[in-house]
Design a protein around this motif. Structure first.
Motif, PDB file in Angstrom:
ATOM      1  N   GLU A  55      -0.411  21.697 -27.807  1.00  0.00           N
ATOM      2  CA  GLU A  55      -0.656  20.259 -27.892  1.00  0.00           C
ATOM      3  C   GLU A  55       0.658  19.514 -27.685  1.00  0.00           C
ATOM      4  OE1 GLU A  55      -0.499  19.496 -32.654  1.00  0.00           O
ATOM      5  OE2 GLU A  55      -2.328  20.353 -31.817  1.00  0.00           O
ATOM      6  N   THR A  56       0.552  18.314 -27.237  1.00  0.00           N
ATOM      7  CA  THR A  56       1.746  17.530 -26.950  1.00  0.00           C
ATOM      8  C   THR A  56       2.376  16.992 -28.224  1.00  0.00           C
ATOM      9  OG1 THR A  56       2.603  15.669 -25.715  1.00  0.00           O
ATOM     10  CG2 THR A  56       0.394  15.432 -26.566  1.00  0.00           C
ATOM     11  N   SER A  58       4.433  14.349 -27.916  1.00  0.00           N
ATOM     12  CA  SER A  58       4.941  13.090 -27.377  1.00  0.00           C
ATOM     13  C   SER A  58       4.475  11.911 -28.224  1.00  0.00           C
ATOM     14  CB  SER A  58       4.424  12.928 -25.942  1.00  0.00           C
ATOM     15  OG  SER A  58       4.761  11.665 -25.448  1.00  0.00           O
ATOM     16  N   ASP A  60       3.298   9.269 -26.848  1.00  0.00           N
ATOM     17  CA  ASP A  60       2.079   8.882 -26.133  1.00  0.00           C
ATOM     18  C   ASP A  60       1.023   9.963 -26.369  1.00  0.00           C
ATOM     19  OD1 ASP A  60       0.207   7.773 -24.467  1.00  0.00           O
ATOM     20  OD2 ASP A  60       1.188   8.422 -22.627  1.00  0.00           O
ATOM     21  N   PRO A  61      -0.083   9.640 -27.054  1.00  0.00           N
ATOM     22  CA  PRO A  61      -1.085  10.672 -27.355  1.00  0.00           C
ATOM     23  C   PRO A  61      -1.838  11.143 -26.112  1.00  0.00           C
ATOM     24  CG  PRO A  61      -1.827   8.535 -28.141  1.00  0.00           C
ATOM     25  CD  PRO A  61      -0.435   8.348 -27.644  1.00  0.00           C
ATOM     26  N   ASP A  62      -1.844  10.375 -25.054  1.00  0.00           N
ATOM     27  CA  ASP A  62      -2.575  10.769 -23.857  1.00  0.00           C
ATOM     28  C   ASP A  62      -1.668  11.447 -22.820  1.00  0.00           C
ATOM     29  OD1 ASP A  62      -4.910   9.706 -24.890  1.00  0.00           O
ATOM     30  OD2 ASP A  62      -4.472   7.708 -24.080  1.00  0.00           O
ATOM     31  N   ALA A  63      -0.469  11.832 -23.213  1.00  0.00           N
ATOM     32  CA  ALA A  63       0.452  12.482 -22.280  1.00  0.00           C
ATOM     33  C   ALA A  63      -0.080  13.876 -21.929  1.00  0.00           C
ATOM     34  CB  ALA A  63       1.834  12.588 -22.920  1.00  0.00           C
ATOM     35  N   PRO A  64       0.166  14.305 -20.718  1.00  0.00           N
ATOM     36  CA  PRO A  64      -0.318  15.657 -20.332  1.00  0.00           C
ATOM     37  C   PRO A  64       0.434  16.747 -21.093  1.00  0.00           C
ATOM     38  CG  PRO A  64       1.039  14.712 -18.615  1.00  0.00           C
ATOM     39  CD  PRO A  64       0.836  13.636 -19.634  1.00  0.00           C
TER      40      PRO A  64
END
Length: 65
Positions: A55-56, A58, A60-64
């Motif tokens: 899981e990211t 980042s 930004d929660p929608d980052a790839p």
């Protein structure tokens, strides 16, 4: 008879060694030039992704991933 040099000089062993050195040197430089033109390959891109995060992390929660 040779065009620029007599046949006796062209059949000399030293000239044969020099010609072999020039041939090998040419092959090495052509190989280096072609390798420089090709895109770089990275070993990490071809290995498995088991060391990557699932899981990211980042902001930004929608980052790839």
């Amino acid at each position: 008879m040779g065009v620029l040099l007599p046949d006796s000089i062209l059949r000399n062993e030293l000239i044969a060694v020099l010609a072999a050195f020039v041939a090998i040197n040419t092959i090495v430089y052509v190989t280096l030039a072609v390798a420089k033109i090709l895109p770089k390959l990275y070993l990490r891109d071809h290995l498995s992704a088991r060391n990557r995060r699932s899981e990211t992390r980042s902001i930004d929660p929608d980052a790839p991933i």
